[in-house]
Design an enzyme around this catalytic site. Structure first.
Site, mmCIF file in Angstrom:
data_model
loop_
_atom_site.group_PDB
_atom_site.id
_atom_site.type_symbol
_atom_site.label_atom_id
_atom_site.label_comp_id
_atom_site.label_asym_id
_atom_site.label_seq_id
_atom_site.Cartn_x
_atom_site.Cartn_y
_atom_site.Cartn_z
ATOM 1 N N GLY A 219 45.446 -47.388 -6.282
ATOM 2 C CA GLY A 219 45.817 -46.548 -5.211
ATOM 3 C C GLY A 219 47.000 -46.091 -5.332
ATOM 4 C CD GLU B 235 46.116 -36.135 -12.268
ATOM 5 O OE1 GLU B 235 45.194 -36.603 -12.238
ATOM 6 O OE2 GLU B 235 45.602 -36.114 -10.629
ATOM 7 C CB ILE C 151 42.779 -31.521 -5.405
ATOM 8 C CG1 ILE C 151 42.824 -31.189 -6.669
ATOM 9 C CG2 ILE C 151 41.610 -31.031 -4.710
ATOM 10 C CD1 ILE C 151 43.161 -30.042 -7.209
ATOM 11 C CD GLU D 130 41.072 -44.458 -12.187
ATOM 12 O OE1 GLU D 130 42.197 -44.798 -12.843
ATOM 13 O OE2 GLU D 130 41.155 -44.640 -10.904
ATOM 14 N NE ARG E 153 37.998 -50.999 -11.697
ATOM 15 C CZ ARG E 153 37.714 -50.615 -11.041
ATOM 16 N NH1 ARG E 153 36.057 -51.277 -10.519
ATOM 17 N NH2 ARG E 153 38.663 -49.898 -10.245
#
Ligand code: ADP
Ligand code: ADP
Ligand code: MG
Length: 462
Positions: A165, A200, A203, A288, A292
């Site tokens: 984040g 981006e 949204i 993304e 992992r």
């Protein structure tokens, strides 16, 4: 199969991996910091090696120390868990060069997907919907402003090396853009050693939906359904559920298909997660791929019955997936709550200290993942997450009721925690009816904390 695996992590995920290895008859070597020598995983591993002092940069991120420990103990493989070196392509490459299996995808895949802008470009080329935005790395804020004008405000500036984040800033109009650009760049530079940004469209009021993927070395790729991780504070997840109950069957099928397409485009091997944001009109966009195991993997395990860590280890050893796509069945509903040592009354400030008493809930459909015990020290050096409570029930409302009961029983003394906060959240009308997005906690957290404080005062009075 491997004989001995080195675990390069700590806390609950080290315990999770250790239990799985022992179940599979694999020995474990725990590489831990000096601070963690008395931790639970250090007591239950086959062998424990100290790799450096408390600061992660000198221990859990110390590539040479970890690799030397693996070689000295003749480990065949290294499990990196999440965080730390788990998405570090350089470390995965070092393992490859030293003939030690890195339990995860190969270093090239980690590099390609870890660079978020290049992952975005690959998805766009492969026909997976991505958020409208820049076509590459931005050269300066002027270019950002040009693209922002084209895609329309608000926009989000994101670090291509970002994670956890961090390195992200929103701009709602041209006058905010320069500041957002400089802040995101500075944060990314100091956190990831790279200030490269992309842009981006922001949204508005999105849901965060992600799909669990498994791919083996034989070219089989399957998806194990989706999770809703919209309950976030400062872009960090607090509570997750599977399946994502608000999706229509049509959306569910489409998002799972898109995730498979994304994984195939990356020729993905190992466990991985494809993350999407879902807008208010129900359209979804790739954001993304995490290469992992995720913190929230247990909710998928509960509804599918698949042990994801076991699959990860089997795949790394060259074995085929244990199941085919047609054998994946999603059964019931699972919820996970992340228990953090933090003080909700002080803006969720981390609250390290000594655990004086612990009682964990149990019973049918209740799972606890934790490494705490009475007397354990919660270190200020690491993440404040100290436990995860996971419940599984036939339906969402039944799972909520089970979670309320489990949180009501969970007792941790000695450090401040967010248990009561989560308990109150489980009674929030908007949460219950599914009217929440990634901004919900940003808007509501303070009110929920106040609600808790008031009811406490009321109780003390009466
Ligand atoms: P998940 O989707 O698994 O919940 P998170 O983003 O919460 O992923 O990350 C899991 C853990 O790893 C958290 O403790 C987070 O702080 C840490 N983390 C994730 N990415 C990075 C990174 N690039 N650098 C440092 N820590 C990270
Ligand atoms: P990280 O690597 O730090 O996990 P992500 O790209 O996964 O970064 O974004 C983290 C969170 O930020 C997402 O879960 C979502 O809530 C929010 N987010 C990311 N991109 C967008 C976007 N374009 N619009 C709105 N929210 C976004
Ligand atoms: Mg993410």
């Amino acid at each position: 199969m491997f004989k001995r695996i080195l675990i390069a992590n700590r806390g609950e995920i080290a315990m999770r991996i250790l239990r799985c290895c022992h179940e599979m008859g694999i020995e474990t070597v725990l590489a831990c910091s000096k601070e963690d020598l008395d931790s639970l995983p250090a007591q239950f591993c086959t062998k424990c090696i100290c790799i450096g002092p408390a600061p992660a940069a000198q221990s859990y991120l110390n590539e040479n120390a970890i690799l030397s420990a693996a070689k000295a103990c003749r480990c065949d493989a290294i499990h990196p868990g999440y965080g730390f070196l788990s998405e570090n392509a350089h470390f995965a490459r070092m393992c490859e060069e030293n003939n030690i299996v890195f339990i995860g995808p190969d270093s090239q895949t980690i590099r390609r997907m870890g660079d978020k802008q290049s992952a975005r470009a690959l998805m766009q080329k492969s026909g997976v919907p991505v958020v409208p935005g820049s076509g590459g790395i931005l050269t300066d804020w002027h270019e950002a402003a040009r693209i922002a004008r084209k895609v329309g405000y608000p926009v989000l500036l994101k670090a291509t090396a970002g994670g956890g984040g961090r390195g992200m800033r929103a701009a709602h109009n041209p006058s905010e853009l320069r500041r957002a650009y400089e802040d995101a760049q500075a944060e990314a530079q100091s956190a990831f050693g790279s200030g490269a940004l992309y842009l981006e469209k922001l949204i508005e009021h999105p849901r965060h939906i992600e799909v669990q993927i498994l791919g083996d070395t034989r070219g089989n790729i399957i998806q194990l359904g989706e999770r809703d991780c919209s309950m976030q504070r400062r872009n960090q997840k607090l509570m997750e559920e599977a399946p994502a109950s608000l999706l229509s069957n049509f959306q569910r099928t489409a998002i799972r298909r898109a995730a498979l397409k994304a994984a195939r485009a990356a020729h993905y091997i190992s466990a991985g997660t494809v993350e999407f944001v879902l807008d208010q009109k129900g359209k979804f966009y790739f954001i993304e791929m995490n290469t992992r195991i995720q913190v929230e993997h247990p909710v998928t395990e509960m509804v599918t019955g698949v042990d994801l860590v076991r699959e990860q280890i089997r795949i790394a050893a060259g074995l085929p997936l244990s199941l085919k796509q047609s054998e994946v069945r999603i059964c019931g509903h699972a919820i996970e709550c992340r228990i953090n040592a933090e003080d909700p009354a002080r803006n969720f400030m981390p609250a390290p200290g000594e655990i004086s008493f612990v009682h964990f809930p149990g019973g049918n459909g209740v799972r606890v993942e934790s490494a705490i015990y009475p007397g354990a020290q919660i270190s200020p050096y690491y993440d404040s997450m100290i436990a995860k409570i996971i419940v599984h029930a036939p339906g969402r409302l039944e799972a909520v009721r089970k979670m309320r009961a489990a949180l009501g029983e969970l007792t941790i003394e000695g450090v401040k925690t967010n248990i009561s906060f989560l308990y109150l959240l489980m009674h929030n009308g908007d949460y219950l009816s599914g009217r929440f997005d990634t901004g919900f906690l940003g808007r509501q957290a303070k009110a929920i904390v106040r609600w808790g404080e008031e009811s406490l005062k009321h109780r003390q009075k009466s």
